[in-house]
Design a protein around this motif. Sequence first.
Motif, short mmCIF file in Angstrom:
data_model
loop_
_atom_site.label_atom_id
_atom_site.label_comp_id
_atom_site.label_asym_id
_atom_site.label_seq_id
_atom_site.Cartn_x
_atom_site.Cartn_y
_atom_site.Cartn_z
N ASP A 14 0.91 -1.27 -0.03
CA ASP A 14 -0.19 0.02 0.02
C ASP A 14 0.79 1.19 0.02
O ASP A 14 0.28 2.40 0.68
CB ASP A 14 -0.80 -0.09 1.11
N TRP A 15 1.94 1.16 -0.65
CA TRP A 15 3.02 2.24 -0.46
C TRP A 15 2.42 3.43 -1.40
O TRP A 15 2.31 3.35 -2.80
CB TRP A 15 4.37 1.76 -1.05
N ASP A 16 2.31 4.47 -1.03
CA ASP A 16 1.87 5.71 -1.81
C ASP A 16 2.89 6.23 -2.79
O ASP A 16 4.10 6.18 -2.46
CB ASP A 16 1.62 6.91 -0.79
N GLY A 17 2.34 6.31 -4.04
CA GLY A 17 3.22 6.87 -5.18
C GLY A 17 3.61 5.68 -6.05
O GLY A 17 4.32 5.89 -6.92
N LEU A 18 3.70 4.31 -5.41
CA LEU A 18 4.02 3.25 -6.11
C LEU A 18 3.04 2.68 -7.09
O LEU A 18 1.95 2.22 -6.74
CB LEU A 18 4.43 2.00 -5.13
N GLY A 19 3.54 2.51 -8.42
CA GLY A 19 2.58 1.83 -9.31
C GLY A 19 2.93 0.28 -8.91
O GLY A 19 1.78 -0.31 -8.70
N PHE A 20 3.93 -0.10 -9.04
CA PHE A 20 4.09 -1.67 -8.89
C PHE A 20 5.71 -1.79 -8.50
O PHE A 20 6.42 -1.37 -9.08
CB PHE A 20 3.64 -2.59 -9.69
N LYS A 21 5.77 -2.82 -7.73
CA LYS A 21 7.25 -3.27 -7.31
C LYS A 21 7.09 -4.97 -7.63
O LYS A 21 6.29 -5.37 -6.97
CB LYS A 21 7.56 -3.07 -5.83
N THR A 22 8.17 -5.26 -8.64
CA THR A 22 8.16 -6.87 -8.65
C THR A 22 9.48 -7.22 -7.81
O THR A 22 10.29 -6.75 -8.14
CB THR A 22 8.15 -7.08 -10.06
N TYR A 23 9.26 -8.12 -7.03
CA TYR A 23 10.43 -8.63 -6.55
C TYR A 23 11.15 -9.86 -7.26
O TYR A 23 10.47 -10.87 -7.43
CB TYR A 23 10.00 -9.31 -4.98
N TRP A 51 7.13 3.73 -10.61
CA TRP A 51 6.66 4.81 -9.78
C TRP A 51 5.56 5.76 -10.44
O TRP A 51 5.87 6.21 -11.44
CB TRP A 51 7.87 5.45 -9.23
N ASN A 52 4.44 6.14 -9.60
CA ASN A 52 3.58 6.88 -10.32
C ASN A 52 3.98 8.38 -9.77
O ASN A 52 3.82 9.36 -10.66
CB ASN A 52 1.99 6.97 -9.52
N THR A 53 4.94 8.68 -8.75
CA THR A 53 5.23 9.72 -8.46
C THR A 53 6.84 9.68 -7.84
O THR A 53 7.10 8.72 -7.56
CB THR A 53 4.37 10.54 -7.25
N VAL A 54 7.44 11.01 -8.12
CA VAL A 54 8.72 11.01 -7.69
C VAL A 54 8.76 10.96 -5.86
O VAL A 54 9.83 10.38 -5.31
CB VAL A 54 9.63 12.26 -8.21
N GLU A 55 7.68 11.80 -5.40
CA GLU A 55 7.64 11.74 -4.14
C GLU A 55 7.47 10.47 -3.38
O GLU A 55 8.39 9.97 -2.22
CB GLU A 55 6.41 12.39 -3.44
N GLY A 56 6.66 9.41 -3.89
CA GLY A 56 6.81 8.06 -3.51
C GLY A 56 8.13 7.30 -3.41
O GLY A 56 8.51 6.60 -2.78
N MET A 57 8.67 7.56 -4.83
CA MET A 57 10.17 6.96 -4.93
C MET A 57 10.93 7.39 -3.95
O MET A 57 11.79 6.61 -3.21
CB MET A 57 10.56 7.09 -6.28
N ASN A 58 11.04 8.79 -3.66
CA ASN A 58 12.06 9.41 -2.74
C ASN A 58 11.73 8.79 -1.32
O ASN A 58 12.71 8.74 -0.58
CB ASN A 58 12.01 10.91 -2.80
N ALA A 59 10.33 8.92 -0.90
CA ALA A 59 10.04 8.57 0.34
C ALA A 59 10.37 6.83 0.56
O ALA A 59 11.13 6.64 1.65
CB ALA A 59 8.49 8.27 0.65
N PHE A 60 10.64 6.15 -0.49
CA PHE A 60 11.29 4.73 -0.44
C PHE A 60 12.55 4.98 -0.27
O PHE A 60 13.21 4.09 0.90
CB PHE A 60 10.68 3.87 -1.28
N LEU A 61 13.24 5.74 -1.02
CA LEU A 61 14.64 5.69 -0.96
C LEU A 61 15.29 6.24 0.19
O LEU A 61 16.37 5.87 0.94
CB LEU A 61 15.40 6.22 -2.02
N TRP A 62 14.56 7.43 0.58
CA TRP A 62 15.32 8.15 1.85
C TRP A 62 14.57 7.97 3.08
O TRP A 62 15.15 8.56 4.14
CB TRP A 62 15.51 9.50 1.32
N GLY A 63 13.18 7.42 2.93
CA GLY A 63 12.54 7.45 4.29
C GLY A 63 12.68 6.25 5.11
O GLY A 63 11.97 6.32 6.06
N GLY A 64 13.59 5.45 4.89
CA GLY A 64 13.89 4.28 5.75
C GLY A 64 13.47 2.65 5.14
O GLY A 64 14.18 1.88 5.63
N ALA A 65 12.63 2.76 4.17
CA ALA A 65 12.37 1.38 3.52
C ALA A 65 13.69 0.78 3.12
O ALA A 65 13.83 -0.56 3.27
CB ALA A 65 11.03 1.41 2.71
#
Length: 194
Positions: free
Chosen positions: A32-41, A62-76
Motif C-alpha cells: 500500500d505504498w503511496d506513489g508506487l505503481g508496482f514493485k516486482t520482487y 513509480w507514479n510519483t517522484v515523491e513516492g520513490m524518494n520516500a522509499f529511498l530516503w524515508g527508511g524502507a
Amino acid sequence: MHAMQYELTLPADYDMDIIRGRVRRIGHLLDDWDGLGFKTYLMRERGVHGSPVNQYAPFYLWNTVEGMNAFLWGGAFQGLVHDFGRPAVQQWTGLAHEEGVAAGSPAVAAVRHRQHVPDGVQLSEVMEDAVLEAGRLAGEDGAVLAAAAVDPRHWELVHFSLWDHDTPKAPGETFEVLHMSAPGRGALPRGRQW
C-alpha cells in the motif's frame, strides 16, 4: 512514470531460499505504498533460464517522484542497505506502459531487455519504436504488462515485461517473480508518456 531497479549479485553458492524467505517476510510492506505503481520482487538463479548469476533485482514503476524518494530516503530502502550493502540504483524515465492480454493473471516471470541508443539516430524515432515494442509485447499471449523507459545519461533503453508463465515470449534476461506489490498499478498512465 519512473522506472527503477537495483541488482544484488550474490555468490555462486548462495542459498537463494534466503531471498525467497526474505520476500515472504517483508514483501507485503509495500502493498500500500503511496506513489508506487508496482514493485516486482525479482530473482535470477544461476543455471535457471540461462542465468550466469544468483541475483536479487527488484523492479519498480513509480507514479510519483515523491513516492520513490520516500522509499529511498524515508527508511524502507535502508533495511536492504543494512543487510546487503548499498547497491547502485538505476533509474529510467518512462516512455510507455501497457497492460497485457493476461493483465488479470498473477505474474510468474519477468523479462528485462536493455539496449544502447546509438549515436547519430533520430531520437524521436527510437523512442516511438520503444513505445511500439511495449505495445507489441503487451499483445503477446501470457503478457501481464509491458513497459519501456530510457536513461538519457547513459542512453540506455529498457524494455520490461511480466508474464503469467515461465517461458516468456520476449528477448532478454528472465527473472522469477517472487511477489508483486501493486498499490497504484491502475493509476499508471497507459501508452506513450509524452
